[in-house]
Design an enzyme around this catalytic site. Structure first.
Site, short mmCIF file in Angstrom:
data_model
loop_
_atom_site.label_atom_id
_atom_site.label_comp_id
_atom_site.label_asym_id
_atom_site.label_seq_id
_atom_site.Cartn_x
_atom_site.Cartn_y
_atom_site.Cartn_z
N SER A 97 111.73 32.81 -51.81
CA SER A 97 110.55 32.91 -50.95
C SER A 97 110.28 31.60 -50.23
O SER A 97 109.51 31.58 -49.28
CB SER A 97 109.32 33.24 -51.79
OG SER A 97 109.51 34.42 -52.51
N ASN B 251 106.04 32.99 -45.63
CA ASN B 251 105.16 32.42 -46.65
C ASN B 251 104.40 31.19 -46.17
O ASN B 251 103.37 30.85 -46.74
CB ASN B 251 105.96 32.15 -47.92
CG ASN B 251 106.19 33.45 -48.66
OD1 ASN B 251 105.27 34.24 -48.83
ND2 ASN B 251 107.42 33.70 -49.05
N GLU C 83 113.91 38.59 -43.62
CA GLU C 83 113.88 37.31 -42.91
C GLU C 83 115.22 36.63 -43.19
O GLU C 83 115.54 36.33 -44.34
CB GLU C 83 112.70 36.49 -43.48
CG GLU C 83 112.18 35.39 -42.61
CD GLU C 83 110.96 34.67 -43.24
OE1 GLU C 83 110.79 34.74 -44.48
OE2 GLU C 83 110.20 34.04 -42.50
N HIS D 225 115.81 37.17 -47.11
CA HIS D 225 114.49 37.29 -47.73
C HIS D 225 113.94 38.70 -47.52
O HIS D 225 113.49 39.04 -46.43
CB HIS D 225 113.57 36.22 -47.12
CG HIS D 225 112.23 36.12 -47.77
ND1 HIS D 225 111.16 35.51 -47.16
CD2 HIS D 225 111.78 36.54 -48.98
CE1 HIS D 225 110.11 35.56 -47.97
NE2 HIS D 225 110.47 36.18 -49.08
N1 LIG Z 1 107.71 39.20 -55.78
C1 LIG Z 1 107.75 39.21 -54.46
O1 LIG Z 1 106.88 39.79 -53.79
C2 LIG Z 1 108.87 38.49 -53.76
C3 LIG Z 1 109.09 38.75 -52.40
C4 LIG Z 1 110.16 38.12 -51.75
C5 LIG Z 1 110.97 37.25 -52.45
N2 LIG Z 1 110.73 37.00 -53.77
C6 LIG Z 1 111.62 36.08 -54.48
O2 LIG Z 1 112.56 36.86 -55.21
C7 LIG Z 1 112.94 36.14 -56.39
C8 LIG Z 1 112.69 37.02 -57.60
O3 LIG Z 1 111.32 37.38 -57.63
P1 LIG Z 1 110.80 38.63 -58.50
O4 LIG Z 1 109.43 38.92 -58.03
O5 LIG Z 1 111.83 39.69 -58.51
O6 LIG Z 1 110.72 37.95 -59.95
P2 LIG Z 1 110.79 38.65 -61.39
O7 LIG Z 1 110.14 37.72 -62.32
O8 LIG Z 1 110.33 40.07 -61.30
O9 LIG Z 1 112.39 38.72 -61.68
C9 LIG Z 1 113.19 37.59 -61.83
C10 LIG Z 1 114.34 37.98 -62.72
O10 LIG Z 1 115.32 36.94 -62.70
C11 LIG Z 1 115.90 36.88 -64.00
N3 LIG Z 1 116.68 35.64 -64.13
C12 LIG Z 1 116.23 34.40 -64.36
N4 LIG Z 1 117.29 33.52 -64.40
C13 LIG Z 1 118.40 34.26 -64.16
C14 LIG Z 1 119.80 33.97 -64.06
N5 LIG Z 1 120.26 32.72 -64.19
N6 LIG Z 1 120.67 34.97 -63.83
C15 LIG Z 1 120.21 36.23 -63.68
N7 LIG Z 1 118.89 36.58 -63.75
C16 LIG Z 1 118.03 35.60 -64.00
C17 LIG Z 1 114.73 37.05 -64.92
O11 LIG Z 1 115.15 37.43 -66.21
C18 LIG Z 1 113.94 38.15 -64.19
O12 LIG Z 1 114.34 39.45 -64.63
C19 LIG Z 1 112.16 34.83 -56.37
O13 LIG Z 1 112.94 33.84 -55.78
C20 LIG Z 1 110.96 35.18 -55.49
O14 LIG Z 1 110.40 34.04 -54.88
C21 LIG Z 1 109.70 37.61 -54.45
#
Ligand SMILES: NC(=O)c1ccc[n+]([C@@H]2O[C@H](COP(=O)([O-])OP(=O)(O)OC[C@H]3O[C@@H](n4cnc5c(N)ncnc54)[C@H](O)[C@@H]3O)[C@@H](O)[C@H]2O)c1
Length: 334
Positions: free
Chosen positions: A171, A242, A204, A192
């Site tokens: 993000s 963001n 994005e 993104h």
């Molecule tokens: N939540 C949102 O609305 C959103 C939107 C766009 C982008 N993002 C980005 O997407 C990414 C994930 O966000 P999310 O909301 O899915 O988080 P989340 O907490 O739901 O999921 C993250 C997952 O990554 C896993 N993980 C951690 N280290 C790891 C590794 N080394 N190998 C494999 N898996 C691993 C965790 O166990 C977890 O299941 C972040 O970078 C976040 O900034 C989130």
């Protein structure tokens, strides 16, 4: 839980929180596969017609909210998908979320049962990162933590063949930094997606300092094949999305912390007055308060501008483990 248990879970699992499945309208040919001839009747292939979109393998690292959503849309648009997380329970949770979404799409008449089975059958869950090595495109969606992502991209860069394109769904973390960590900054880009991935139309595309034109074109084509509109931006803290969104969410949290209004009132003002589909506090809960805090810290560090300092109430919520919808409690109870 081993691979066999995961396979059996895939066929039996039926409930985990998730969002509506969506109808997709991929308008471009798949980039990561041999182009098929297009007939006039099939210029707009959709996931309902996966025969038109075969080929290519996508690895998704992280099976959380975003990773599972990305894996789902990739599978629905004909990619073979491997979804990796660090523990079996997280892989199982991601597969359950996909299954639930696909089931709902069938209930709503957007998919046939056969299409659901075909899409679900294209997703393999694993904890073994080596199973991602033969993917054409690896999309990282792990926690928003620079060190975790950097280590992961070092590992992927050393493991994947030179032609593999690596992409991050971060993000806010600089794409240029992650590209350097991967050892292949020319074949690296930000991809993104937005939450919930099956519903939200935008990707994005972020070009790092060294992202090549062919890499940007490949990532664009993959996003479009997944039914998304791809908008290209440059690598600056928070990109566009963001950098604009998070100060609004942060300000709403400051207002709440200062007792200006209740969460419901703040959200209602923004929904009814500004025509936003969700209020900022509701949206923060949905994104994840840990993710919001991580993004604000990146903006604050990146610009050295106090206007991005995270609201103390946000910090407190994260310290308490009240991370929003995914933990059952944030500004609201779930
Ligand atoms: N939540 C949102 O609305 C959103 C939107 C766009 C982008 N993002 C980005 O997407 C990414 C994930 O966000 P999310 O909301 O899915 O988080 P989340 O907490 O739901 O999921 C993250 C997952 O990554 C896993 N993980 C951690 N280290 C790891 C590794 N080394 N190998 C494999 N898996 C691993 C965790 O166990 C977890 O299941 C972040 O970078 C976040 O900034 C989130």
């Amino acid at each position: 839980m081993g691979e066999r248990r995961l396979r059996s879970l895939r066929s039996s699992v039926s409930s985990v929180l998730s969002w509506r499945g969506a109808a997709f309208a991929a308008r471009r040919r798949p980039l990561l596969s041999e182009p098929e001839p297009m007939s006039g009747a099939n210029v707009h292939p959709s996931p309902a017609n996966p025969r038109r979109m075969q080929g290519g393998k996508v690895a998704v690292i992280g099976a959380g909210q975003m990773g599972s959503g990305i894996a789902q849309v990739a599978a629905q648009t004909g990619y073979a998908v491997v979804m990796r997380d660090v523990e079996d329970r997280f892989v199982a949770g991601g597969l359950a979320a996909i299954r639930k979404n696909l089931d709902r799409a069938v209930e709503k008449g957007r998919l046939t049962a056969q299409e659901r089975e075909a899409a679900f059958g294209r997703v393999a869950g694993t904890t073994d990162v080596k199973r991602c090595a033969d993917a054409d495109l690896v999309i990282e969606a792990v926690v928003e933590d620079l060190d975790v992502k950097r280590r992961l991209f070092q590992e992927l860069g050393a493991m994947c063949p030179p032609a593999t394109i690596l992409a991050s769904n971060t993000s806010s973390i600089p794409i240029t930094v992650l590209g350097v960590a991967s050892g292949r900054p020319d074949r690296f880009a930000g991809m993104h997606f937005f939450n919930p991935v099956p519903v939200m139309k935008l990707v994005e595309l972020i070009r790092g300092a060294e992202t090549s034109d062919s890499t940007a074109a490949a990532v664009r084509a993959a996003g479009e094949r997944m039914g998304k509109t791809v908008v290209e931006v440059h690598d600056f803290p928070g990109f566009v999305s963001n950098r604009v969104l998070m100060p609004m969410i942060n300000e709403a949290i400051f207002a709440l912390g200062e007792g200006v209004a209740t969460p419901e009132a703040i959200d209602q003002v923004m929904k009814l007055g500004m025509n936003h589909p969700m209020g900022p506090l509701e949206l923060a809960d949905f994104i994840g308060l840990d993710t919001c805090l991580a993004i604000l810290n990146v903006l604050h560090d990146g610009f050295k501008d106090p206007k991005y300092r995270p609201a103390p109430l946000l910090v407190k919520k994260v310290q308490a483990g009240h991370l929003g919808k995914k933990s059952g409690r944030g500004f609201y109870q779930y």
